[in-house]
Scaffold this motif. Structure first.
Motif, PDB file in Angstrom:
ATOM      1  N   SER A  56       0.842  -1.191   0.000  1.00 18.71           N
ATOM      2  CA  SER A  56       0.000   0.000   0.000  1.00 18.71           C
ATOM      3  C   SER A  56       0.880   1.244   0.000  1.00 18.71           C
ATOM      4  O   SER A  56       1.969   1.233   0.575  1.00 18.71           O
ATOM      5  N   PRO A  57       0.414   2.344  -0.589  1.00 22.62           N
ATOM      6  CA  PRO A  57       1.205   3.568  -0.589  1.00 22.62           C
ATOM      7  C   PRO A  57       1.056   4.398   0.683  1.00 22.62           C
ATOM      8  O   PRO A  57       1.753   5.409   0.840  1.00 22.62           O
ATOM      9  N   PRO A 143      -5.743   2.444  -4.672  1.00 26.90           N
ATOM     10  CA  PRO A 143      -4.432   1.792  -4.821  1.00 26.90           C
ATOM     11  C   PRO A 143      -4.506   0.288  -4.596  1.00 26.90           C
ATOM     12  O   PRO A 143      -5.076  -0.171  -3.604  1.00 26.90           O
TER      13      PRO A 143
END
Length: 245
Positions: A56-57, A143
């Motif tokens: 995940s960002p 995302p």
């Protein structure tokens, strides 16, 4: 609905004359997830925590200060995007570059029983990752990367070998669990699949003793209506920023 939460204080960099009081764990969901239910996926320090980019960002700060933004900048790879979540509108401090801003509603479930999903759902595993990536690339629910499945609990609707709808869990913030990646292939719209997978995730989270929550773009009125019909109500407007070095 569960009421347990942890209060915190932070200053939103460059925007508030007075510190913004974090009154609820969902005001700072990424930080609190990395501190609690997703601590097994956490990287960083006692002030700045983030996920591996293949998961995940998102990044979370103990306090959203320019100093902590700078600490992240010093360890970040050039070009790597980070997702920063703020309970108020924020100014991203230099030298960070802001590339996307999204205003979202943070919606929390009221605990009602919405019934069981009537479609057959398949637990998604590593063998489904290529199909999951293909579906999320096509539908853009948010995302989604090679290891996002490590958040767990992903289930989907299959048509033969084709994944046509899915949803899973993302941030696990103490006793709140985020429903995420709700998406349906464009060729299969109108069959109620998104509602079915959301219904399944909601009941699964409630059965585990947690409270479901989710984020949705504030202009996605169709999705908001579906979420409301399943017992989700807006807690507050929340702000997503994609930034990069």
């Amino acid at each position: 609905m569960h009421t347990k939460h942890i209060a915190d204080f932070c200053t939103i960099a460059g925007t508030q004359k007075q510190p913004y009081k974090m009154q609820h764990v969902l005001d700072n969901p990424a930080w609190n997830a990395l501190l609690s239910g997703n601590s097994n996926l956490a990287m960083g320090t006692d002030k700045v925590k983030y996920f591996d980019p293949e998961v995940s960002p998102f990044v979370g700060f103990r306090e959203n200060t320019a100093e902590n933004f700078q600490q992240l900048y010093e360890v970040a790879q050039v070009g790597r995007p980070f997702g920063f979540i703020s309970p108020v509108e924020a100014e991203i401090p230099a030298p960070w570059q802001q590339i996307v801003y999204i205003e979202c509603l943070q919606m929390v479930h009221d605990g009602r029983d919405t019934g069981l999903s009537s479609v057959s759902l398949t637990p998604l595993t590593e063998k489904h990752i290529p199909r999951m990536l293909s579906l999320t690339k096509l539908t853009n629910p948010g995302p989604f990367a090679e290891r996002t499945i490590e958040f767990g609990h992903y289930h989907g609707v299959m048509d033969g070998d084709k994944l046509v709808a899915m949803a899973g869990q993302r941030m696990h913030v103490f006793n709140y669990a985020e429903v995420s990646a709700v998406c349906t292939h464009p060729d299969y719209l109108g069959r109620g699949y998104a509602k079915q997978v959301l219904q399944f995730q909601t009941q699964r989270i409630l059965a585990a003793g947690d409270t479901p929550f989710l984020h949705v773009r504030s202009d996605n009125h169709r999705a908001i209506h579906v979420y409301q019909s399943l017992g989700f109500a807006t807690r507050k407007t929340i702000h997503f920023y994609i930034i990069k070095k």
